[in-house]
Each structure stands twice: as structure tokens, then as C-alpha cells.
Write an enzyme that holds these catalytic residues in place. Structure first.
Site, PDB file in Angstrom:
ATOM      1  NE  ARG A 297      35.291  36.114  45.123  1.00 53.63           N
ATOM      2  CZ  ARG A 297      36.551  36.094  44.735  1.00 53.63           C
ATOM      3  NH1 ARG A 297      37.423  35.328  45.345  1.00 53.63           N
ATOM      4  NH2 ARG A 297      36.951  36.813  43.710  1.00 53.63           N
TER       5      ARG A 297
ATOM      6  CE  LYS B 296      52.528  43.541  32.592  1.00 53.39           C
ATOM      7  NZ  LYS B 296      52.712  42.141  32.950  1.00 53.39           N
TER       8      LYS B 296
ATOM      9  N   GLY C 298      37.958  42.827  39.713  1.00 58.52           N
ATOM     10  CA  GLY C 298      39.272  43.397  40.011  1.00 58.52           C
ATOM     11  C   GLY C 298      39.223  44.839  40.479  1.00 58.52           C
TER      12      GLY C 298
ATOM     13  N   GLY D 280      39.296  37.628  35.997  1.00 61.71           N
ATOM     14  CA  GLY D 280      39.802  36.894  34.832  1.00 61.71           C
ATOM     15  C   GLY D 280      38.673  36.340  33.979  1.00 61.71           C
TER      16      GLY D 280
HETATM   17  P1  AMP Z   1      44.875  45.540  35.646  1.00 58.30           P
HETATM   18  O1  AMP Z   1      45.065  44.462  36.665  1.00 58.30           O
HETATM   19  O2  AMP Z   1      45.475  45.249  34.306  1.00 58.30           O
HETATM   20  O3  AMP Z   1      43.457  46.040  35.566  1.00 58.30           O
HETATM   21  O4  AMP Z   1      45.751  46.734  36.138  1.00 58.30           O
HETATM   22  C1  AMP Z   1      45.562  47.335  37.366  1.00 58.30           C
HETATM   23  C2  AMP Z   1      46.826  47.982  37.763  1.00 58.30           C
HETATM   24  O5  AMP Z   1      47.214  48.925  36.788  1.00 58.30           O
HETATM   25  C3  AMP Z   1      46.701  48.727  39.060  1.00 58.30           C
HETATM   26  O6  AMP Z   1      47.485  48.096  40.030  1.00 58.30           O
HETATM   27  C4  AMP Z   1      47.239  50.103  38.721  1.00 58.30           C
HETATM   28  O7  AMP Z   1      48.121  50.582  39.701  1.00 58.30           O
HETATM   29  C5  AMP Z   1      47.974  49.885  37.426  1.00 58.30           C
HETATM   30  N1  AMP Z   1      48.056  51.135  36.630  1.00 58.30           N
HETATM   31  C6  AMP Z   1      47.041  51.855  36.176  1.00 58.30           C
HETATM   32  N2  AMP Z   1      47.497  52.962  35.543  1.00 58.30           N
HETATM   33  C7  AMP Z   1      48.840  52.913  35.603  1.00 58.30           C
HETATM   34  C8  AMP Z   1      49.876  53.774  35.138  1.00 58.30           C
HETATM   35  N3  AMP Z   1      49.600  54.887  34.476  1.00 58.30           N
HETATM   36  N4  AMP Z   1      51.140  53.395  35.365  1.00 58.30           N
HETATM   37  C9  AMP Z   1      51.407  52.271  36.043  1.00 58.30           C
HETATM   38  N5  AMP Z   1      50.486  51.422  36.506  1.00 58.30           N
HETATM   39  C10 AMP Z   1      49.209  51.748  36.292  1.00 58.30           C
END
Ligand code: AMP
Length: 395
Positions: free
Chosen positions: A38, A199, A352, A375
Site C-alpha cells: 500500500r 454470502k 480481498g 469494501g
Molecule cells: P467474501 O469475503 O464474501 O468474498 O467470502 C470469502 C470467504 O468465503 C472465504 O473465506 C471462503 O472461505 C468463503 N467461502 C467460499 N466458498 C465457500 C463455501 N462453499 N462454503 C463456505 N465458505 C466458503
């Protein structure tokens, strides 16, 4: 919304005191910077200003000190690293707007740089307190925002100061809004978006906005199982947001109505437990057995998703295709990273986990743009107005 903002090259900075908001929120271990990425990324803006005769007052937040001075979150290591990288002394002020700090800023000459202490040591920063913003602004004649990673926050140093100073963007924000703004407004087609991660609720705004713009929408990762359930599949113990099933149905319908191709995984790597070393196997999406959970997309899906990227004009990717932190469930994310890198498309990687995957696998240089803000890039792709960008002067 206009993404056409004035930059440091559109104003005269010579002989001026310029307050620059950077994102120096670097990872630290025992007071030592573990990645200076950064800081390095902020250098082009800082160097331009110094080379063009500005006296540069840098500021940033670091961590979450909750409005109190805390040496653990001091920017001292950043000042030291900046001094090395710039080859000139960058002094650290004792605080953000105290009398001694103001005196240091007043004494600063053209071509010199000063770093203010962590803006979040003062609780008025995150409240976007107008008095605090005014005091901060009083040290300078121009405000430059280059902290894309903090641009979705309406804080005193990211947005409030712009009420008191002419405000423009630095090179980092210029690149972020240039590349992502073009993708949203006038993308090279076909435009493919790939969304993954845990999610649906975190990405629903992005799905909703991108469905209006893309030709193909690909959903993988934990999010996919809510969509599976919406289509009546059994999903075993896979992650699912039951309160978002109806919304998932609406998104599928919206895509169909708009003629957007909507791709979901056709097979999955499933595990017995949510554990790195759990027993695993591969099954089609309509055959997830009870007691098993989907933890990655399967090989047929890797091919389906990769094929969908061939010939794409623009690709936006945010979120892993599985639990990519675990080696048995990382193949889907790796396959997508490779396919995006090889697509030849204008490729935009949200911050991320997807940015981390691309960097770890050595594909970063092949991407058009790896966003510096997780974010912030999500909110941007949602079509939301980011306070740290909205406050800058239009061209
Ligand atoms: P995000 O921060 O919403 O981009 O989500 C990232 C997180 O989603 C990572 O820590 C992954 O381990 C989790 N993730 C991705 N696929 C799955 C899955 N099939 N089941 C549970 N967690 C998941």
C-alpha cells in the site's frame, strides 16, 4: 454518476501545501510492516506532488484504535518506510491536528513531506466531525484523496475536508474509477461478471446492479448454494442463507427476463465437515448427499466457467469459488484466476480474497486492474456513490 474527476495533474500544486489522504493501513507484526504494497502504491502520487513543488502533508488511518492514541497503531513504521522509499526524510507528526503538528505543517517547504499520526486516534475522524475536518484542512491549500480503500467511508479525512479545500484525486483513485467506471458505463463486450465468496447478502447489491449491465453472470462459492436451494436442489449441510432464497429466485428471474446468461456450478467438491483436512469427493449439483457440504466448484464447472470467459471483452471478478484458503478446495478459484488472466479481456479483480488469489498465483500482472479496496470496490460495483469520490471536483 460521474467518474470523471479532476486529478493532481489538473491543478497547479507548485508552492502549495497539499494534504494527501493515503491508505497506509498496512499489515503489521510486532511493529514490523509485513507488506509495504500500500505504501509503494501511493508513491506515484506523492512523487508527482514533490517533484512539482508541493509541500506534502500525508495522512491515513491504521487499524481500529477506536478514537484513542495507541502506540500499537502508530504510523511510525510507515514514516520510516516512506523515508527509505522516497530517499528523503518523512517526519511523523505527534498527532493529527495539535499545535505542534500544525507548526510542523506550517514550516514544511516545497519538495518536503510530513506524515500526520493515525487519523483514527481522534474519535472525531470517523464521525466526520466538521470542526475536526476544518482543522485538518486549515494546514493545507489543496486536498488530494488517493485512499480508494477508505473511499466508501464518510470520514473527516476522506470526505469532510473537501468541504474546506479544493479536492482532486491522486493516481490510485484515478485508475480505480477510470477502469471500473468504464466497465459500468461503457464496457467492452461481452461483459462477464464472476461473483463468489461466502454470502449472498454481502453481494446482493452487486448482483442486482451487474445484472443490468452484463451479458453473463457467473456465481460460485458459498453463495451458489442459496441459489441451488432456490431452484429446489438438496444442498446437504452447505452454507445457505434461508432468508435470501426468495431474493435469489428474483435474481434468477431478472436475469432470464433481461436475457443475461446466468451460470451456476454444475458440480462441486463436497466435504464431510467444515475442516481443512475433511474427507472430500466430487458430485453433480443435483446430487449433494445429506450430511455433506459444498466447499468448491468441481472440474466440470471449472471448464464451464473458463469457457464462458473465452472471448470476453470485460471481466469483473469478486470472491473465491470455494474455501480457497484450504488446498483441497482451492482448485476452482485457481482455475478461474487462470481463465481470467488468459481471457485477454479488460480484467478487473475486486479486492480481498480474489485479489489475494490472483497475487499468490502470480497472475496479478496479467490483469488490467486489481482493486486496492475490498469494501470500496464492492460498493462501487453496486453503483453506489462513494463519499470519498463524490466530494472530489468534476472535470
Ligand atoms: P467474501 O469475503 O464474501 O468474498 O467470502 C470469502 C470467504 O468465503 C472465504 O473465506 C471462503 O472461505 C468463503 N467461502 C467460499 N466458498 C465457500 C463455501 N462453499 N462454503 C463456505 N465458505 C466458503
Amino acid at each position: 454518476m460521474t467518474y470523471n474527476k479532476k486529478t493532481i495533474e489538473d491543478i497547479n500544486v507548485s508552492g502549495k501545501k497539499v494534504l494527501v489522504r493515503c491508505d497506509f493501513n498496512v499489515p503489521l507484526k510486532d511493529g514490523v510492516i509485513t507488506s509495504d504494497k500500500r505504501i509503494v502504491e501511493a508513491l506515484p502520487t506523492i512523487k508527482y506532488l514533490l517533484d512539482n513543488g508541493a509541500a506534502v502533508i500525508l495522512c491515513s488511518h491504521m487499524g481500529k484504535p477506536k478514537g484513542e492514541a495507541n502506540p500499537k497503531f502508530s504510523l511510525a513504521p510507515v514514516a520510516a518506510r516512506l523515508t527509505e522509499l522516497l530517499g528523503q526524510n518523512v517526519a511523523l507528526a505527534p498527532d493529527t491536528i495539535g499545535a505542534e503538528t500544525k507548526a510542523m505543517a506550517a514550516a514544511l517547504k516545497s519538495g518536503e513531506a510530513l506524515l500526520l499520526e493515525n487519523t483514527r486516534f481522534d474519535k472525531r475522524e470517523e464521525k466526520n466531525d466538521p470542526e475536526f475536518a476544518k482543522e485538518l484542512a486549515s494546514m493545507a491549500e489543496i486536498f488530494v484523496n488517493d485512499a480508494f480503500g477508505a473511499a466508501h467511508r464518510a470520514h473527516a479525512s476522506t470526505a469532510g475536508v473537501a468541504d474546506y479545500l479544493p479536492a482532486v484525486c491522486g493516481y490510485l483513485i484515478q485508475k480505480e474509477i477510470g477502469v471500473m467506471g468504464k466497465a459500468l458505463e461503457d464496457p467492452a463486450r461481452p461483459f462477464v461478471a464472476i461473483l463468489g465468496g461466502a454470502k449472498v447478502s454481502d453481494k446482493i447489491g452487486v448482483i442486482n446492479n451487474l445484472i443490468e449491465k452484463v451479458d453473463t453472470l457467473i456465481i460460485g462459492g458459498g453463495m451458489a448454494y442459496t441459489f441451488f436451494k432456490a431452484q429446489g436442489y438438496s444442498i446437504g449441510t452447505s452454507i445457505c442463507e434461508d432468508d435470501k432464497i426468495e431474493l435469489a429466485r428474483e435474481m434468477l428471474k431478472k436475469a432470464a427476463d433481461k436475457g443475461v446468461k446466468f451460470l451456476l456450478p454444475i458440480d462441486n467438491i463436497i466435504g464431510k465437515e467444515y475442516d481443512e483436512n475433511t474427507e472430500f469427493s466430487t458430485v453433480d449439483s443435483d446430487s449433494i448427499p445429506d450430511g455433506w457440504m459444498g466447499l468448491d466448484v468441481g472440474p466440470k464447472t471449472q471448464k464451464l466457467f473458463s469457457d464462458a470467459l473465452v472471448g470476453a471483452g470485460t471481466v469483473v471478478w469478486n470472491g473465491p469459488m470455494g474455501v480457497s484458503e484450504w488446498k483441497n478446495f482451492a482448485a476452482g478459484t485457481e482455475a478461474v484466476a487462470k481463465a481470467v488472466a488468459e481471457s485477454g479481456a479488460v480484467s478487473i479483480i475486486g479486492g480481498g480474497d480474489s485479489a489475494a488469489a490472483v497475487e499468490k498465483l502470480g497472475y496479478a500482472a496479467k490483469m488490467t486492474h486489481v482493486s486496492t479496496g475490498g469494501g470500496a470496490s464492492l460498493e462501487f460495483l453496486e453503483g453506489l456513490e462513494l463519499p470519498g469520490i463524490a466530494c472530489l471536483q468534476n472535470k
